[in-house]
Design a protein around this motif. Structure first.
Motif, PDB file in Angstrom:
ATOM      1  N   ARG A 196     -11.284 -33.932  -5.752  1.00  0.00           N
ATOM      2  CA  ARG A 196     -11.784 -34.855  -6.785  1.00  0.00           C
ATOM      3  C   ARG A 196     -13.292 -35.039  -6.642  1.00  0.00           C
ATOM      4  O   ARG A 196     -14.031 -34.974  -7.626  1.00  0.00           O
ATOM      5  N   LEU A 197     -13.744 -35.275  -5.425  1.00  0.00           N
ATOM      6  CA  LEU A 197     -15.173 -35.470  -5.189  1.00  0.00           C
ATOM      7  C   LEU A 197     -15.964 -34.199  -5.488  1.00  0.00           C
ATOM      8  O   LEU A 197     -17.068 -34.266  -6.033  1.00  0.00           O
ATOM      9  N   ARG A 198     -15.408 -33.042  -5.161  1.00  0.00           N
ATOM     10  CA  ARG A 198     -16.094 -31.784  -5.455  1.00  0.00           C
ATOM     11  C   ARG A 198     -16.223 -31.568  -6.963  1.00  0.00           C
ATOM     12  O   ARG A 198     -17.260 -31.119  -7.451  1.00  0.00           O
ATOM     13  N   MET A 199     -15.180 -31.923  -7.710  1.00  0.00           N
ATOM     14  CA  MET A 199     -15.219 -31.749  -9.168  1.00  0.00           C
ATOM     15  C   MET A 199     -16.228 -32.708  -9.800  1.00  0.00           C
ATOM     16  O   MET A 199     -16.937 -32.357 -10.745  1.00  0.00           O
ATOM     17  N   ILE A 200     -16.305 -33.927  -9.262  1.00  0.00           N
ATOM     18  CA  ILE A 200     -17.292 -34.894  -9.755  1.00  0.00           C
ATOM     19  C   ILE A 200     -18.696 -34.412  -9.465  1.00  0.00           C
ATOM     20  O   ILE A 200     -19.597 -34.455 -10.314  1.00  0.00           O
ATOM     21  N   ALA A 201     -18.893 -33.897  -8.254  1.00  0.00           N
ATOM     22  CA  ALA A 201     -20.220 -33.405  -7.844  1.00  0.00           C
ATOM     23  C   ALA A 201     -20.686 -32.237  -8.709  1.00  0.00           C
ATOM     24  O   ALA A 201     -21.864 -32.106  -9.027  1.00  0.00           O
ATOM     25  N   GLU A 202     -19.738 -31.390  -9.116  1.00  0.00           N
ATOM     26  CA  GLU A 202     -20.084 -30.235  -9.940  1.00  0.00           C
ATOM     27  C   GLU A 202     -20.580 -30.633 -11.316  1.00  0.00           C
ATOM     28  O   GLU A 202     -21.305 -29.895 -11.969  1.00  0.00           O
ATOM     29  N   LYS A 203     -20.164 -31.820 -11.777  1.00  0.00           N
ATOM     30  CA  LYS A 203     -20.571 -32.290 -13.102  1.00  0.00           C
ATOM     31  C   LYS A 203     -21.929 -32.996 -13.086  1.00  0.00           C
ATOM     32  O   LYS A 203     -22.513 -33.250 -14.139  1.00  0.00           O
ATOM     33  N   LEU A 204     -22.401 -33.338 -11.910  1.00  0.00           N
ATOM     34  CA  LEU A 204     -23.681 -34.067 -11.784  1.00  0.00           C
ATOM     35  C   LEU A 204     -24.863 -33.145 -11.972  1.00  0.00           C
ATOM     36  O   LEU A 204     -24.810 -31.975 -11.668  1.00  0.00           O
TER      37      LEU A 204
END
Length: 199
Positions: A191-199
């Motif tokens: 989840r955190l990796r997917m959020i980071a990819e959108k930043l």
């Protein structure tokens, strides 16, 4: 040719387009004695299973180095792009078939076995990510899918082989968290990796 067959088998331990049926033209008579009942229900890896049977029976194989067919990779409705909970099991069965053929040819050395474990764990890591991206699944449903994979006896065997060290750091972290049984942490990791990819 045993050498060429061995090379083909080793190549197809990986995710390889060589196993796809849509890039082959095969003589009809080759199919006469192929029993597809053992993999007729597969949604994944069935191409590899049938390709293996074709290659084993072919008397001559020719390669055409030209682009004759274009395959769409961006179809969101395709089987490839939709999660199937049996994907890891079907992947394992298809690669076990390859290993059995390598053993028949006396080519199943330690390098091939290590690669077998590595590509299985590679599939597991990719499947975990696919599960993590499912918008229709709750966290509880996702962790239940993780546990299905973790409970596979072959997963523990592959992890014990040390083949995970040959994966990328991110994939290695996924399978390690799965091995530890830290399923909620695995969920939040992706989840955190997917959020980071959108930043």
């Amino acid at each position: 040719d045993t050498v060429l067959l061995n090379e083909y088998l080793l190549t197809n331990l990986h995710y390889s387009s060589l196993n796809s049926l849509w890039l082959k033209a095969s003589a009809r008579k080759i199919f006469n004695d192929i029993d597809i009942s053992s993999f007729s229900g597969f949604r994944n890896s069935e191409d590899l299973m049938l390709s293996l049977e074709i290659v084993k029976r072919a008397q001559k194989i020719s390669y055409v180095p030209h682009t004759l067919y274009f395959h769409r990779l961006d179809n969101p409705a395709s089987i490839t792009n939709n999660y199937n909970e049996a994907i890891v099991e079907e992947f394992l069965v298809s690669r076990q078939a390859i290993m059995a053929e390598l053993e028949r040819l006396n080519c199943a050395d330690e390098a091939a076995k290590t690669e077998f474990y590595r590509v299985f764990l590679f599939c597991v890591a990719n499947t975990i990510l696919q599960i993590s991206k499912l918008k229709s699944f709750t966290r509880k449903e996702k962790t239940a899918q993780y546990k299905r994979i973790a409970d596979m006896p072959f997963f523990s065997e592959a992890m014990d082989s040390g083949a995970a060290m040959k994966l990328s750091r991110v994939k290695r972290m996924r399978v390690w968290l799965l091995k530890k049984g830290w399923l909620n942490l695995l969920y939040f990791f992706d989840r955190l990796r997917m959020i980071a990819e959108k930043l």
